[in-house]
Design an enzyme around this catalytic site. Structure first.
Site, PDB file in Angstrom:
ATOM      1  N   GLU A   6       0.832  -1.214   0.000  1.00 42.42           N
ATOM      2  CA  GLU A   6       0.000   0.000   0.000  1.00 42.42           C
ATOM      3  C   GLU A   6       0.865   1.262   0.000  1.00 42.42           C
ATOM      4  O   GLU A   6       0.678   2.151   0.834  1.00 42.42           O
ATOM      5  CB  GLU A   6      -0.983   0.009   1.178  1.00 42.42           C
ATOM      6  CG  GLU A   6      -2.218  -0.841   0.937  1.00 42.42           C
ATOM      7  CD  GLU A   6      -3.424  -0.382   1.745  1.00 42.42           C
ATOM      8  OE1 GLU A   6      -4.178   0.459   1.232  1.00 42.42           O
ATOM      9  OE2 GLU A   6      -3.617  -0.866   2.863  1.00 42.42           O
ATOM     10  N   ASP A  42      -1.070 -10.115   8.334  1.00 42.35           N
ATOM     11  CA  ASP A  42       0.229  -9.984   7.665  1.00 42.35           C
ATOM     12  C   ASP A  42       1.025 -11.251   7.973  1.00 42.35           C
ATOM     13  O   ASP A  42       1.268 -11.557   9.144  1.00 42.35           O
ATOM     14  CB  ASP A  42       0.951  -8.737   8.159  1.00 42.35           C
ATOM     15  CG  ASP A  42       0.153  -7.478   7.859  1.00 42.35           C
ATOM     16  OD1 ASP A  42       0.292  -6.936   6.755  1.00 42.35           O
ATOM     17  OD2 ASP A  42      -0.649  -7.066   8.733  1.00 42.35           O
ATOM     18  N   ASP A  88      -1.987   1.590  10.107  1.00 45.66           N
ATOM     19  CA  ASP A  88      -2.890   0.719  10.890  1.00 45.66           C
ATOM     20  C   ASP A  88      -2.333  -0.710  11.003  1.00 45.66           C
ATOM     21  O   ASP A  88      -2.853  -1.511  11.774  1.00 45.66           O
ATOM     22  CB  ASP A  88      -4.328   0.733  10.345  1.00 45.66           C
ATOM     23  CG  ASP A  88      -4.414   0.730   8.834  1.00 45.66           C
ATOM     24  OD1 ASP A  88      -3.380   0.599   8.157  1.00 45.66           O
ATOM     25  OD2 ASP A  88      -5.545   0.856   8.324  1.00 45.66           O
TER      26      ASP A  88
END
Length: 257
Positions: free
Chosen positions: A34, A218, A247
DNA sequence: ATGACTGCCTCTGGCAGA
């Protein structure tokens, strides 16, 4: 050799936090997800200044992945996940670094489900399995890591009830993840924390961080040749509590040299 | 509780995230 993954939620917004984390923890390899940056805006010079070389695959506004390596140039081996020439989203990048194949991914979120986004997620996971079967057959040390957007089991989420209808923990998502493990990949964080309760993500909303309302999405998956070298794995949880934090928290695995 | 927060690229509000 320390290999890390960090969904930074915007490389522009996270710049100082990212540099800080790299300087304080000095991973040999850092995979970012991201980055939300176009290729021409990627701040490669900022990383060179602190000793990291990078390759990246960006996209305007969202998605985007990068691989950083300390002192050496990552050798790009694959860009985009094979299996769908029409898939334009920047979610996959592979490189060789110091004798290890590093595969960085940002798996589609899939919400809302059911719907086309969930279908895309499941199709993407099917393509990922095919790629990982090719990688496993190479019989080399290989780490497939990143934001998988899958909560593998109930022990990996603060509240099963609160997340029950979320794409991250639907049976189809979990089955697709389990298939990867059944093919011979080792979930490093899970192996070293079999009782669960390890989170890598805490929502910005509703005081999730303060209440420790998180989950584990993750992941670091090791080929057998990498698993043989597993020394340690962990979550740099402290970084989630800093000012202007992502986050997600960084996750990492240490392999024997 | 139709809530909550953050980042992006601006159609500075709408989308995306998870």
């Amino acid at each position: 050799m320390k290999i890390a993954s960090f969904n930074i939620n915007g490389i522009k917004a996270r710049g100082p936090r990212l540099i800080e984390w790299l300087e304080e923890t000095r991973p040999d390899v850092a995979c970012l997800q991201e980055i939300k940056s176009q290729d021409e805006n990627f701040p490669a010079k900022d990383f060179e200044t602190i000793g990291y070389r990078a390759i990246w695959h960006g996209q305007k506004g969202f998605n985007g992945v990068a691989i950083l390596a300390r002192d050496v140039e990552p050798v790009e081996m694959q860009r985009r996940l094979p299996g769908d020439d029409d898939d334009e989203q920047a979610r996959y990048l592979e490189a060789d670094v110091k004798g290890v194949r590093v595969c960085n991914l940002y798996l589609p979120n899939g919400n809302p489900q059911p719907g086309p986004k969930f279908d895309y997620k499941l199709a993407w996971m099917k393509r990922l399995r095919a790629r990982m079967q090719v990688l496993r057959e190479l019989e080399i040390p290989c780490v497939v890591l990143g934001d998988f957007n899958v909560i593998p089991e109930d022990k990996d989420v603060w509240s099963v009830k609160a997340m029950a209808s979320d794409a991250l923990m639907q049976p189809e998502s979990r089955d697709a993840y389990a298939r990867l493990l059944n093919d011979g990949w080792v979930d490093a964080l899970n192996t070293l924390n079999p009782r669960g309760g390890v989170w890598t993500y805490w929502d910005y909303q509703a005081g999730a961080w303060q209440r420790d309302h998180g989950f584990r999405i993750d992941h670091l998956l090791l080929s057998p040749q990498a698993a043989d070298r597993l020394v340690a794995a962990g979550v740099d949880k402290e970084y989630r509590g800093r000012e202007k934090a992502s986050d997600h928290a960084p996750v990492w695995v240490e392999l024997k040299e």
